[in-house]
Design a protein around this motif. Structure first.
Motif, PDB file in Angstrom:
ATOM      1  N   ASP A  28      34.959 -69.672  67.637  1.00 10.52           N
ATOM      2  CA  ASP A  28      34.160 -70.697  66.942  1.00 10.52           C
ATOM      3  C   ASP A  28      33.323 -71.483  67.948  1.00 10.52           C
ATOM      4  O   ASP A  28      32.125 -71.700  67.742  1.00 10.52           O
ATOM      5  N   TYR A  33      31.664 -65.875  64.808  1.00 12.61           N
ATOM      6  CA  TYR A  33      32.472 -66.084  63.607  1.00 12.61           C
ATOM      7  C   TYR A  33      33.417 -64.924  63.394  1.00 12.61           C
ATOM      8  O   TYR A  33      33.001 -63.766  63.364  1.00 12.61           O
ATOM      9  N   LYS A  41      40.285 -75.361  59.846  1.00 18.20           N
ATOM     10  CA  LYS A  41      40.189 -76.015  61.156  1.00 18.20           C
ATOM     11  C   LYS A  41      41.071 -77.261  61.279  1.00 18.20           C
ATOM     12  O   LYS A  41      41.471 -77.631  62.372  1.00 18.20           O
ATOM     13  N   CYS A  52      41.510 -62.314  59.687  1.00 22.12           N
ATOM     14  CA  CYS A  52      41.009 -62.650  61.029  1.00 22.12           C
ATOM     15  C   CYS A  52      41.563 -61.709  62.084  1.00 22.12           C
ATOM     16  O   CYS A  52      41.419 -61.958  63.275  1.00 22.12           O
ATOM     17  N   ASP A  77      33.600 -57.851  65.484  1.00 18.14           N
ATOM     18  CA  ASP A  77      32.635 -57.389  64.477  1.00 18.14           C
ATOM     19  C   ASP A  77      32.393 -55.888  64.649  1.00 18.14           C
ATOM     20  O   ASP A  77      31.324 -55.453  65.054  1.00 18.14           O
ATOM     21  N   GLU A 114      33.428 -64.237  51.677  1.00 13.53           N
ATOM     22  CA  GLU A 114      33.827 -63.233  52.676  1.00 13.53           C
ATOM     23  C   GLU A 114      33.444 -61.834  52.176  1.00 13.53           C
ATOM     24  O   GLU A 114      33.033 -60.976  52.954  1.00 13.53           O
ATOM     25  N   ARG A 117      29.761 -61.525  52.824  1.00 14.68           N
ATOM     26  CA  ARG A 117      29.465 -61.392  54.248  1.00 14.68           C
ATOM     27  C   ARG A 117      29.838 -60.000  54.757  1.00 14.68           C
ATOM     28  O   ARG A 117      29.118 -59.389  55.536  1.00 14.68           O
ATOM     29  N   GLY A 228      30.281 -68.773  57.542  1.00 12.74           N
ATOM     30  CA  GLY A 228      30.339 -68.607  58.992  1.00 12.74           C
ATOM     31  C   GLY A 228      29.022 -68.831  59.681  1.00 12.74           C
ATOM     32  O   GLY A 228      28.974 -68.989  60.899  1.00 12.74           O
ATOM     33  N   SER A 229      27.923 -68.877  58.907  1.00  6.15           N
ATOM     34  CA  SER A 229      26.627 -69.056  59.586  1.00  6.15           C
ATOM     35  C   SER A 229      26.507 -70.439  60.206  1.00  6.15           C
ATOM     36  O   SER A 229      25.803 -70.612  61.189  1.00  6.15           O
ATOM     37  N   ILE A 231      28.866 -71.878  61.838  1.00  7.07           N
ATOM     38  CA  ILE A 231      29.499 -71.726  63.160  1.00  7.07           C
ATOM     39  C   ILE A 231      28.562 -71.013  64.111  1.00  7.07           C
ATOM     40  O   ILE A 231      28.390 -71.391  65.263  1.00  7.07           O
ATOM     41  N   GLU A 232      27.892 -69.994  63.603  1.00  7.49           N
ATOM     42  CA  GLU A 232      26.957 -69.220  64.452  1.00  7.49           C
ATOM     43  C   GLU A 232      25.754 -70.058  64.839  1.00  7.49           C
ATOM     44  O   GLU A 232      25.264 -69.959  65.971  1.00  7.49           O
TER      45      GLU A 232
END
Lengths: 237, 179
Positions: A28, A33, A41, A52, A77, A114, A117, A228-229, A231-232
């Motif tokens: 993170d 992500y 968190k 994960c 990934d 998810e 994504r 997650g975007s 975080i990115e």
């Protein structure tokens, strides 16, 4: 100890991580992500959902529970891991009764997000279609157990943040359900709509009453940007 | 060279996916240039009389007639694409799947609050209901899936264009929706 850093590699990228940090937290911080559902968190990790799972030096480990170590090589990934994740998601979809078209959490749902994504198109595993009890006894909150993915976020949030232990797991295996600390439902517990536990559910299982469908299609949380975007993007600035 | 042929079919659903297909607006003119419609509710052709290139079906299977027609689609379509939540998951009709069929019928036709002298319909012309609503891929092999309730016109257009170009239809993030 606090300032000690270790270097790990995630998908070929060298990442500085704080010693003792979990892999998912280090990722993170580096703007990478790792898909997740049970991890939150603000809560201690439990490793329930298996989304994960990454490969650490070739071995599958849940990145929310495993601390970083100097020199770890992590795969995240990859097509292999993402295919496993899609299957894990499919299992969650067929084990519950997730009717996205009529669900008020649709568009803001982390389970669904998810799926988007990771490119899950349709669950092809056989549906279980068991009937689970809805708990609408609380004036402000309902529990729709058909949508529970057993992430345990509410269990942890209630115990550790609200100090109330309203929720717990009951049963084993496929019979496992979320239960409350009262004989006749959530309405008999100390649960309050302002509690942290009321706002951590990743699906439509634990929801506040009378606020459904308040955000129109096209403006919901995951309509345009994948989960997650944030975080990115945070790390790219 | 003759144009690729398309058949579309509707099973247990709300026809919303076909409405969404019409929602491609003026691109429908382009579509009629690109393909020839065969059996479809759009042109009201009722029967297959040849094998078509692409079959697009919406809706799940809730009765024996659905199963028969879906098998007919599989037999007569080189590529069969399931579109929409009902074809993919059973959708809203599949909400009955957690309640036994007899209970559903009794609630609707015998015990419902507005029922007077109720009787469960039993005419031989009425298709026989299945024990549960089945997604299309549990009945026949489906080649591609386009989710959505309904899939947006843009998603359907992107999928059809991909199929006509011989590509696997893969939807962009904003077009991949389960609702």
């Amino acid at each position: 100890m606090r300032d000690k850093t270790v270097t790990i590699t995630i998908d070929g990228k060298q990442v500085e991580a704080k010693a003792g940090q979990k892999i998912i937290e280090a990722a993170d911080d580096a703007g990478i992500y790792i898909p997740r559902l049970c991890h939150h968190k603000d809560l201690p990790p439990r490793g329930h959902c298996r989304l994960c799972v990454v490969k650490v030096d070739g071995r599958p480990r849940s990145s929310c529970t495993i601390p970083v170590e100097e020199g770890m090589t992590i795969e995240n990934d990859t097509e292999e891991l993402n295919a496993h994740r899609r299957t894990v998601l499919e299992m969650m979809f067929v084990e519950g009764n997730h009717f996205c078209p009529s669900c008020e959490t649709s568009g803001n749902c982390e389970l669904q997000a998810e799926g988007y994504r990771l490119g899950m198109v349709v669950p092809k595993l056989p549906y279980i279609e068991t009937h689970r009890e809805v708990d609408a006894t609380h004036p402000d909150i309902f529990i729709n157990r058909d949508l529970c993915i057993l992430c345990g976020r509410c269990v942890r949030a209630s115990a550790l943040q609200d100090g109330k232990t309203v929720f717990a797991f009951e049963g084993r295996g496929i019979e496992k359900v979320i239960t409350v600390n009262a004989e006749h439902g959530l309405g008999e517990t100390l649960m309050d709509v302002a509690d942290a536990a009321a706002h951590v559910c990743p699906t439509g299982c634990l929801r506040t009453k009378r606020v459904g469908y308040s955000v129109p299609v096209g403006e919901r949380k995951y309509d345009h940007n994948p989960i997650g975007s944030e975080i990115e993007q945070a790390a790219s600035h | 060279m003759s144009k690729p042929t398309i058949a579309t079919g509707h099973f247990t659903g709300c026809f919303g996916c076909h409405m969404s297909l019409l929602d491609i607006d003026e691109r429908i003119l382009q579509l009629t240039e690109l393909v020839e419609f065969d059996k479809s509710p759009i042109n009201d052709k009722k029967r297959f009389d040849r094998v078509v290139d692409i079959g697009i079906i919406e809706g799940g299977c809730s009765n024996d007639e659905n199963v028969e027609f879906l098998r007919m689609f599989r037999k007569n379509c080189k590529t069969l694409v399931a579109i929409g939540a009902c074809a993919l998951t059973g959708g809203v009709p599949a909400m009955r799947n957690t309640v036994p069929l007899r209970e559903c019928l009794e609630e609707a036709f015998l015990r419902g609050p507005s029922v007077i002298d109720g009787v469960i319909p039993n005419d031989p012309d009425i298709p026989i209901m299945l024990d549960r609503v089945y997604p299309a891929h549990e009945v026949v092999k489906i080649d591609y899936f386009i989710p959505g309730c309904p899939p947006s016109a843009d998603a359907l257009w992107a999928a059809i264009v991909a199929l006509l170009e011989g590509r696997e239809p893969v939807l962009d993030y904003e077009l991949l929706k389960y609702d």
